[in-house]
Design a protein around this motif. Sequence first.
Motif, PDB file in Angstrom:
ATOM      1  N   GLU A  73      49.762  36.509  53.477  1.00  0.00           N
ATOM      2  CA  GLU A  73      49.532  35.343  54.344  1.00  0.00           C
ATOM      3  C   GLU A  73      48.085  34.887  54.149  1.00  0.00           C
ATOM      4  OE1 GLU A  73      50.537  36.163  58.337  1.00  0.00           O
ATOM      5  OE2 GLU A  73      52.619  36.708  57.878  1.00  0.00           O
ATOM      6  N   LEU A  74      47.944  33.628  53.720  1.00  0.00           N
ATOM      7  CA  LEU A  74      46.598  33.149  53.351  1.00  0.00           C
ATOM      8  C   LEU A  74      46.421  31.727  53.874  1.00  0.00           C
ATOM      9  CD1 LEU A  74      44.107  34.083  51.721  1.00  0.00           C
ATOM     10  CD2 LEU A  74      45.084  32.864  49.758  1.00  0.00           C
ATOM     11  N   GLN A  75      45.336  31.528  54.602  1.00  0.00           N
ATOM     12  CA  GLN A  75      44.951  30.207  55.105  1.00  0.00           C
ATOM     13  C   GLN A  75      43.900  29.621  54.183  1.00  0.00           C
ATOM     14  OE1 GLN A  75      46.601  28.812  57.613  1.00  0.00           O
ATOM     15  NE2 GLN A  75      47.791  30.775  57.765  1.00  0.00           N
ATOM     16  N   PRO A  76      43.769  28.305  54.129  1.00  0.00           N
ATOM     17  CA  PRO A  76      42.806  27.683  53.210  1.00  0.00           C
ATOM     18  C   PRO A  76      41.393  28.248  53.356  1.00  0.00           C
ATOM     19  CG  PRO A  76      44.257  26.027  54.132  1.00  0.00           C
ATOM     20  CD  PRO A  76      44.577  27.298  54.849  1.00  0.00           C
ATOM     21  N   GLU A  77      40.997  28.530  54.565  1.00  0.00           N
ATOM     22  CA  GLU A  77      39.641  29.022  54.732  1.00  0.00           C
ATOM     23  C   GLU A  77      39.453  30.450  54.236  1.00  0.00           C
ATOM     24  OE1 GLU A  77      41.866  29.531  58.658  1.00  0.00           O
ATOM     25  OE2 GLU A  77      41.671  28.020  57.066  1.00  0.00           O
ATOM     26  N   GLN A  78      40.593  31.085  53.878  1.00  0.00           N
ATOM     27  CA  GLN A  78      40.516  32.465  53.410  1.00  0.00           C
ATOM     28  C   GLN A  78      40.541  32.574  51.871  1.00  0.00           C
ATOM     29  OE1 GLN A  78      44.032  33.733  55.572  1.00  0.00           O
ATOM     30  NE2 GLN A  78      42.731  34.979  56.960  1.00  0.00           N
ATOM     31  N   VAL A  79      40.592  31.433  51.185  1.00  0.00           N
ATOM     32  CA  VAL A  79      40.724  31.425  49.731  1.00  0.00           C
ATOM     33  C   VAL A  79      39.553  32.142  49.065  1.00  0.00           C
ATOM     34  CG1 VAL A  79      40.669  29.931  47.669  1.00  0.00           C
ATOM     35  CG2 VAL A  79      42.201  29.416  49.596  1.00  0.00           C
ATOM     36  N   ARG A  80      38.346  31.825  49.500  1.00  0.00           N
ATOM     37  CA  ARG A  80      37.187  32.403  48.825  1.00  0.00           C
ATOM     38  C   ARG A  80      37.196  33.938  48.959  1.00  0.00           C
ATOM     39  NH1 ARG A  80      35.097  31.670  44.670  1.00  0.00           N
ATOM     40  NH2 ARG A  80      35.504  29.481  45.188  1.00  0.00           N
ATOM     41  N   ASP A  81      37.525  34.399  50.145  1.00  0.00           N
ATOM     42  CA  ASP A  81      37.582  35.856  50.330  1.00  0.00           C
ATOM     43  C   ASP A  81      38.688  36.474  49.488  1.00  0.00           C
ATOM     44  OD1 ASP A  81      36.861  38.343  51.875  1.00  0.00           O
ATOM     45  OD2 ASP A  81      38.995  38.134  52.429  1.00  0.00           O
ATOM     46  N   ALA A  82      39.828  35.755  49.394  1.00  0.00           N
ATOM     47  CA  ALA A  82      40.956  36.267  48.585  1.00  0.00           C
ATOM     48  C   ALA A  82      40.569  36.360  47.118  1.00  0.00           C
ATOM     49  CB  ALA A  82      42.187  35.383  48.758  1.00  0.00           C
ATOM     50  N   LEU A  83      39.843  35.353  46.616  1.00  0.00           N
ATOM     51  CA  LEU A  83      39.410  35.397  45.211  1.00  0.00           C
ATOM     52  C   LEU A  83      38.466  36.558  44.965  1.00  0.00           C
ATOM     53  CD1 LEU A  83      38.835  31.581  44.518  1.00  0.00           C
ATOM     54  CD2 LEU A  83      40.581  33.059  43.486  1.00  0.00           C
ATOM     55  N   LYS A  84      37.604  36.809  45.946  1.00  0.00           N
ATOM     56  CA  LYS A  84      36.680  37.918  45.782  1.00  0.00           C
ATOM     57  C   LYS A  84      37.440  39.238  45.718  1.00  0.00           C
ATOM     58  CE  LYS A  84      32.614  40.019  47.926  1.00  0.00           C
ATOM     59  NZ  LYS A  84      31.654  39.941  49.064  1.00  0.00           N
ATOM     60  N   ARG A  85      38.418  39.409  46.650  1.00  0.00           N
ATOM     61  CA  ARG A  85      39.181  40.657  46.668  1.00  0.00           C
ATOM     62  C   ARG A  85      40.037  40.805  45.397  1.00  0.00           C
ATOM     63  NH1 ARG A  85      42.866  40.773  50.559  1.00  0.00           N
ATOM     64  NH2 ARG A  85      42.562  38.662  51.363  1.00  0.00           N
ATOM     65  N   ALA A  86      40.548  39.648  44.908  1.00  0.00           N
ATOM     66  CA  ALA A  86      41.349  39.689  43.688  1.00  0.00           C
ATOM     67  C   ALA A  86      40.504  40.108  42.489  1.00  0.00           C
ATOM     68  CB  ALA A  86      42.001  38.332  43.429  1.00  0.00           C
ATOM     69  N   GLY A  87      39.244  39.625  42.436  1.00  0.00           N
ATOM     70  CA  GLY A  87      38.364  40.007  41.341  1.00  0.00           C
ATOM     71  C   GLY A  87      38.081  41.499  41.340  1.00  0.00           C
ATOM     72  N   VAL A  88      37.867  42.039  42.566  1.00  0.00           N
ATOM     73  CA  VAL A  88      37.627  43.482  42.662  1.00  0.00           C
ATOM     74  C   VAL A  88      38.865  44.251  42.187  1.00  0.00           C
ATOM     75  CG1 VAL A  88      37.203  45.381  44.256  1.00  0.00           C
ATOM     76  CG2 VAL A  88      35.924  43.234  44.507  1.00  0.00           C
ATOM     77  N   ALA A  89      40.046  43.804  42.624  1.00  0.00           N
ATOM     78  CA  ALA A  89      41.298  44.486  42.212  1.00  0.00           C
ATOM     79  C   ALA A  89      41.494  44.399  40.711  1.00  0.00           C
ATOM     80  CB  ALA A  89      42.489  43.863  42.935  1.00  0.00           C
ATOM     81  N   LEU A  90      41.169  43.223  40.128  1.00  0.00           N
ATOM     82  CA  LEU A  90      41.310  43.078  38.672  1.00  0.00           C
ATOM     83  C   LEU A  90      40.366  44.030  37.957  1.00  0.00           C
ATOM     84  CD1 LEU A  90      42.697  41.467  36.395  1.00  0.00           C
ATOM     85  CD2 LEU A  90      40.791  39.827  36.549  1.00  0.00           C
ATOM     86  N   ALA A  91      39.132  44.137  38.464  1.00  0.00           N
ATOM     87  CA  ALA A  91      38.173  45.037  37.841  1.00  0.00           C
ATOM     88  C   ALA A  91      38.629  46.482  37.942  1.00  0.00           C
ATOM     89  CB  ALA A  91      36.798  44.855  38.493  1.00  0.00           C
ATOM     90  N   GLU A  92      39.325  46.820  39.019  1.00  0.00           N
ATOM     91  CA  GLU A  92      39.814  48.190  39.213  1.00  0.00           C
ATOM     92  C   GLU A  92      41.204  48.401  38.608  1.00  0.00           C
ATOM     93  OE1 GLU A  92      39.616  48.735  43.407  1.00  0.00           O
ATOM     94  OE2 GLU A  92      37.416  48.922  43.437  1.00  0.00           O
ATOM     95  N   ASP A  93      41.714  47.360  37.974  1.00  0.00           N
ATOM     96  CA  ASP A  93      43.018  47.418  37.292  1.00  0.00           C
ATOM     97  C   ASP A  93      44.169  47.628  38.268  1.00  0.00           C
ATOM     98  OD1 ASP A  93      44.188  46.990  34.817  1.00  0.00           O
ATOM     99  OD2 ASP A  93      44.490  49.125  34.430  1.00  0.00           O
TER     100      ASP A  93
END
Length: 622
Positions: A73-93
């Motif tokens: 569940e993601l609201q527009p104002e949460q996009v930036r935080d979601a991208l940050k968390r996604a980058g961390v997950a990608l880095a951690e595979d």
Amino acid sequence: MGGSLRTTGPLACLALSVALASAACRQEPPAASAPQPVVAEPVAPVAAQELQVVAAPDPAAVPLPAWSPPPVELQPEQVRDALKRAGVALAEDRLYQAADDAIPLYLAVLAVQPQQREARRGLEKARTRLLASVRALLQQPEEQRKALAQAATQAAVLVYLAPEGRAELELQQRVQAARRLLALNRSGEEALRGGSPALAAGAFAQVLELEPGNSRARQGLAAVESDLIRQAEDAAAHADFNAALEWLQRASRIREDAPTVADARVRIEAMRMAQLAALRDGGLRDLTSPKGLKAAREKLEQALRIAAPGDAAVAVLRQRIDLVAHYGSFRPGQVFSDALQDGGRGPQMIVVPHGGFQMGAGYGEPGASDAERPQHYVRFDRGFAISITEVTVAEFGRFVAATNARPRATRRGHSIVYDERSGNFVRRNGADWQAGYNGAKAPPNNPVMHVSVRDAEAYAAWLSAQTGRHYRLPSEAEFEYALRAGTTGRYPWGDAGVPPEGSGNFTGSLDVSPSGRHWKNAFLGYGDGYWGAAPAASFRANAWGLHDMAGNLSEWVADCWHASYRRAPPDGAAWYNPGCRQRVVRGGNWANAPEQTRAAWRLSQDSDVTSARIGFRLVRGI
């Protein structure tokens, strides 16, 4: 990478909530039937014609699992935080398993902002990693089941992201093929563990048809082959070489020209030869032990069950058993003499072969009498030894000297001799066992004559005591059997009316007495150079190595006289009635008419008769 992120289906619906998009807008891969498990059932031993490699059940293509992104569940104002968390997950595979992993977060961002570039770049990186991961998992040799399950899930994620991508489709096919090969290999291994090598071989063969270099299937076939070879060796160890050959035949169909099967054949043949040698040696030992013939024959039966036709070890054992059964410790044709207690030797004996013959004269035989009929079959199941020559003066003299015996003619003071002056046989005083045909002293190597049948039996009893062996007069059947020596003619030499030259001491027209007499009834054109008895073994032996059976002297046998052969013993035993006076004389002599030289001729004589025309020889049991 051969494809792009999907822009239809779920991505077209990303404006809705991620939960709704996941539940209502995702395109599902087509449904497939559930894979059917391969069950390896143990099979009972089967006959040779059933021992074929059979195809394993073909497992259905295993469908890829469907994948749906975990709800985010993601609201527009949460996009930036979601991208940050996604980058961390990608880095951690951490790519796809949980809602906080890279791919679910990037998909949630794109659902809110479809053109968000960072999310698209991150999603492409995740896709690239998944492609590499699936390829690596397909190449992983260890823990294939776990690796392929993981590859299938990752392929499902890739198909979800790019359903039209060539790389994704290729990987999907490869994963499906790999899972099918794995299922076949596993079914083969289960069948092998379950005792169904034919099913196992079929499964591994299917794998190699699909992927000729599949190492697991090759190892599986080698294991099937090894199992069949083990079965063959187990059968051989239990002396079931027919089953062993069947197992080897099965093994030979697994891999063409496999050296392991050829080596196994050599080992199993060596096992066969070792078992045959042990049976042969054990049987030969039995023949010289108290176990005897029965135990040896049991080993021969075992050997015959496992031997190839013409096997040398079996032939040796069979021959020795036959020899012992028929000849004891002797062999046919063996010549021997037994030691006497006084240091001398007994008469030379020869072993005649066992067998059967037609005894007596046929109804159409010229010169035959009713006393020689009916012709009847006699069989000797065991061979016997018989004197090579008639007992000689020297041999009989040893008995007289050792026992102080007084033979019948000595006690009576006379015997029947040939009188040269009259040409007749007359009674002459002083003639006894030491005399020749004319009453003069006989040479020591002449056959002894002027002995009664009881004198002959006394000599046999003394010889038995001296040697510890049983000596006796031959039965009438034994005498005729040895005289004929395998022939069936009217005469011992066949049907010819004249004896072969040098065949014996018979009445021949060419014979001349010291005073110039000739025989009135003789074989025309035959002469042997003797008028009277000749020294023992002066003439050629018959086919069984016996001298003077048909000539020189007629001979006493053990039988009482019977006027015909009706009810005669079929086994060749002497036909003897205790107390009988009339005994049988067999074989022609130096003064017989030609008709009395026939093989079937027989004569009744009083047991006290002594004559210049009658001697004897002995038989010894073996």
